[in-house]
Design a protein around this motif. Structure first.
Motif, PDB file in Angstrom:
ATOM      1  N   ALA A  65       0.767  -1.164  -0.045  1.00  0.00           N
ATOM      2  CA  ALA A  65       0.005   0.062  -0.028  1.00  0.00           C
ATOM      3  C   ALA A  65       0.900   1.362  -0.079  1.00  0.00           C
ATOM      4  O   ALA A  65       0.636   2.348  -0.735  1.00  0.00           O
ATOM      5  CB  ALA A  65      -0.975   0.178   1.205  1.00  0.00           C
ATOM      6  N   ALA A  66       1.866   1.296   0.626  1.00  0.00           N
ATOM      7  CA  ALA A  66       2.744   2.343   0.753  1.00  0.00           C
ATOM      8  C   ALA A  66       3.588   2.651  -0.692  1.00  0.00           C
ATOM      9  O   ALA A  66       3.705   3.762  -0.997  1.00  0.00           O
ATOM     10  CB  ALA A  66       3.986   2.181   1.874  1.00  0.00           C
ATOM     11  N   ALA A  67       4.174   1.560  -1.153  1.00  0.00           N
ATOM     12  CA  ALA A  67       4.593   1.502  -2.425  1.00  0.00           C
ATOM     13  C   ALA A  67       3.348   2.093  -3.579  1.00  0.00           C
ATOM     14  O   ALA A  67       3.711   2.994  -4.399  1.00  0.00           O
ATOM     15  CB  ALA A  67       4.980   0.432  -3.103  1.00  0.00           C
ATOM     16  N   LEU A  68       2.323   1.532  -3.506  1.00  0.00           N
ATOM     17  CA  LEU A  68       1.391   2.265  -4.325  1.00  0.00           C
ATOM     18  C   LEU A  68       1.201   3.803  -3.982  1.00  0.00           C
ATOM     19  O   LEU A  68       0.768   4.388  -4.942  1.00  0.00           O
ATOM     20  CB  LEU A  68      -0.087   1.505  -4.254  1.00  0.00           C
ATOM     21  CG  LEU A  68      -0.031   0.002  -5.027  1.00  0.00           C
ATOM     22  CD1 LEU A  68      -1.238  -0.611  -4.329  1.00  0.00           C
ATOM     23  CD2 LEU A  68      -0.084   0.168  -6.119  1.00  0.00           C
ATOM     24  N   ALA A  69       0.916   4.089  -2.763  1.00  0.00           N
ATOM     25  CA  ALA A  69       0.597   5.415  -2.558  1.00  0.00           C
ATOM     26  C   ALA A  69       1.749   6.404  -3.181  1.00  0.00           C
ATOM     27  O   ALA A  69       1.665   7.464  -3.740  1.00  0.00           O
ATOM     28  CB  ALA A  69       0.539   5.815  -1.046  1.00  0.00           C
ATOM     29  N   ASP A  74       3.682  10.068  -7.073  1.00  0.00           N
ATOM     30  CA  ASP A  74       4.605  10.346  -8.313  1.00  0.00           C
ATOM     31  C   ASP A  74       3.796  10.725  -9.602  1.00  0.00           C
ATOM     32  O   ASP A  74       4.224  11.537 -10.331  1.00  0.00           O
ATOM     33  CB  ASP A  74       5.735   9.436  -8.409  1.00  0.00           C
ATOM     34  CG  ASP A  74       6.689   8.949  -7.355  1.00  0.00           C
ATOM     35  OD1 ASP A  74       6.626  10.279  -6.473  1.00  0.00           O
ATOM     36  OD2 ASP A  74       7.289   8.046  -7.210  1.00  0.00           O
ATOM     37  N   LEU A  75       2.818   9.799  -9.872  1.00  0.00           N
ATOM     38  CA  LEU A  75       2.081  10.009 -11.059  1.00  0.00           C
ATOM     39  C   LEU A  75       1.360  11.267 -10.799  1.00  0.00           C
ATOM     40  O   LEU A  75       1.231  12.204 -11.871  1.00  0.00           O
ATOM     41  CB  LEU A  75       1.062   8.927 -11.211  1.00  0.00           C
ATOM     42  CG  LEU A  75       0.093   9.053 -12.226  1.00  0.00           C
ATOM     43  CD1 LEU A  75       1.048   8.600 -13.714  1.00  0.00           C
ATOM     44  CD2 LEU A  75      -1.040   7.748 -12.241  1.00  0.00           C
ATOM     45  N   ILE A  82       3.197  18.062 -16.344  1.00  0.00           N
ATOM     46  CA  ILE A  82       2.903  18.208 -17.660  1.00  0.00           C
ATOM     47  C   ILE A  82       1.544  19.004 -17.719  1.00  0.00           C
ATOM     48  O   ILE A  82       1.798  20.147 -18.779  1.00  0.00           O
ATOM     49  CB  ILE A  82       2.123  16.805 -18.361  1.00  0.00           C
ATOM     50  CG1 ILE A  82       3.317  15.685 -18.222  1.00  0.00           C
ATOM     51  CG2 ILE A  82       1.445  16.750 -19.340  1.00  0.00           C
ATOM     52  CD1 ILE A  82       2.955  14.400 -18.439  1.00  0.00           C
ATOM     53  N   ALA A  83       0.674  19.414 -16.891  1.00  0.00           N
ATOM     54  CA  ALA A  83      -0.257  20.503 -17.168  1.00  0.00           C
ATOM     55  C   ALA A  83       0.286  21.667 -17.013  1.00  0.00           C
ATOM     56  O   ALA A  83       0.049  22.703 -17.909  1.00  0.00           O
ATOM     57  CB  ALA A  83      -1.339  20.203 -16.013  1.00  0.00           C
TER      58      ALA A  83
END
Length: 121
Positions: A65-69, A74-75, A82-83
């Motif tokens: 879960a920490a890695a996904l967060a 980052d995303l 980009i915006a």
């Protein structure tokens, strides 16, 4: 005297028999207690092992879960970057940013439109 001795011997024999019975009962109770304690200890050990496995699984889930967060963060930062770049690219130049030639062209277009010559580009 011999009758007394026989009576004492009989009493001692009866007491010894009762003591032997009591010792047998105590031994049986000790065996039962030992078996019960062994069973309880084995159960406690198995429960402890199960809890340790569950804790390791929970730790692995928390790490995932920490890695996904972190990945989502980052995303999100990448998308924001980009915006921002797209906004800079798509930004219309302001009059301050226009050079002298662009300013003269803009002025001529405005004047032509006002006079009715239709000199828009």
């Amino acid at each position: 005297a011999s009758q007394r001795a026989a009576a004492y011997a009989a009493a001692a024999c009866a007491a010894s028999s009762r003591a032997a019975d009591a010792a047998e009962r105590a031994a049986a109770a000790a065996t039962t207690a030992h078996t019960t304690l062994n069973g309880a200890a084995e159960t406690a050990i198995m429960e402890s092992e199960n809890r340790a496995v569950q804790a390791l699984e929970a730790e692995a889930r928390a790490a995932t879960a920490a890695a996904l967060a972190t990945s989502y963060q980052d995303l999100g930062q990448t998308q924001a970057s980009i915006a921002e770049r797209a906004a800079v690219i798509n930004k219309k130049p302001s009059r301050v940013e226009m050079g002298p030639l662009t300013s003269i062209r803009h002025l001529l277009r405005s004047a032509s439109s006002a006079v009715g010559l239709g000199g828009g580009g």
